[in-house]
Design an enzyme around this catalytic site. Sequence first.
Site: not given
Length: 375
Positions: A351, A265, A349
Amino acid sequence: MTQPAILVLEDGTVFEGESVGANGLSVGEVVFNTAMTGYQEVLTDPSYARQMVTLTYPHIGNTGFNDQDDEAKQVWAAGLIVRDVPRRPSSWRNQVALPAWLQTRGVVAISGIDTRKLTRLLREKGAQNGALMAGEIDVEKALEAARKFPGLKGMDLAKVVSTETTYQWQEGQLDLNANAFVQAELKFKVVAYDYGVKINILRMLAERGCDVTVVPARTPVAEVLAMQPDGVFLSNGPGDPEPCDYAISAIQELIAKKVPTFGICLGHQLLALAAGAKTVKMATGHHGANHPVQDLDGGRVMITSQNHGFAVDETTLPANVRVTHRSLFDGTNQGIALTDAPAFSFQGHPEASPGPRDVGPLFDRFVASMAEAKS
């Protein structure tokens, strides 16, 4: 008894609804997020600092809130905008309902407005500065506050949301069956620059055997190198990456030292800037959990979680940086890798939290690069 609430945009558009959070006035950039779930993770994601989040899914709060799904120790979103809040949340993990959770944390929020109309406006005009007001209503005061908000362009928020002290992280992912966090064998020393890091990113690293030392955003690179890390992680975060000169210079030193480096990011944008590229402010940004991204190396298409309002300008990438991923929504850059240093990054992202984990193997790639450097 419900309290009135309004959302006023800088162009003068007014939405009237009812308060489902704290009374008061809050200002920020109004954006929309298309995820159907994960509102707790969204509200506590530091990347949403100074942003008021419109959730396009009409029913928000169905599963309540719990103590395990926060992405930070506090709420960073400037406000919440929803269509409808269910009266009674239903989940075996629920501990508190949305209104009570928002009120306890002082978050101004509005429900009962036409979020489809608002989303269309933001899509056509771009992200708007706005003001949320709940309790005592003064439209002119809210409009003035919205127009005074300077916007995120040129705003360094990484140093605002970053930790003030260094700390260790060794807790892995949550095992819901055992109701406990996984503890893995720690094989790699990783220093994570905290520009607004999400807790689940740290968990993903720890789950893969990383003993993580989280440091403040402005930590001198000499201190990081003195820790003799196997790798350095550049976290997500809010705001404009270009003013973060302290981070850019530190990353340039890491590149020069050939330290295995992985950015996500904001960390992706900072790596690009450190390599000599430029970034641009996007009209509406990417906020959601259903964004298709193509891996240009293998051709695979992955569904990803996204949350960013700035993007790397591919036309400014130097010759030693290759593009690895690209958005299939608008063609914007989603990943880069340096050809002369063990450094790479991803705009979305991996995750998730919330969203799919199609890109989770990027964490494995980081671990592999550290293992190769150690061998």
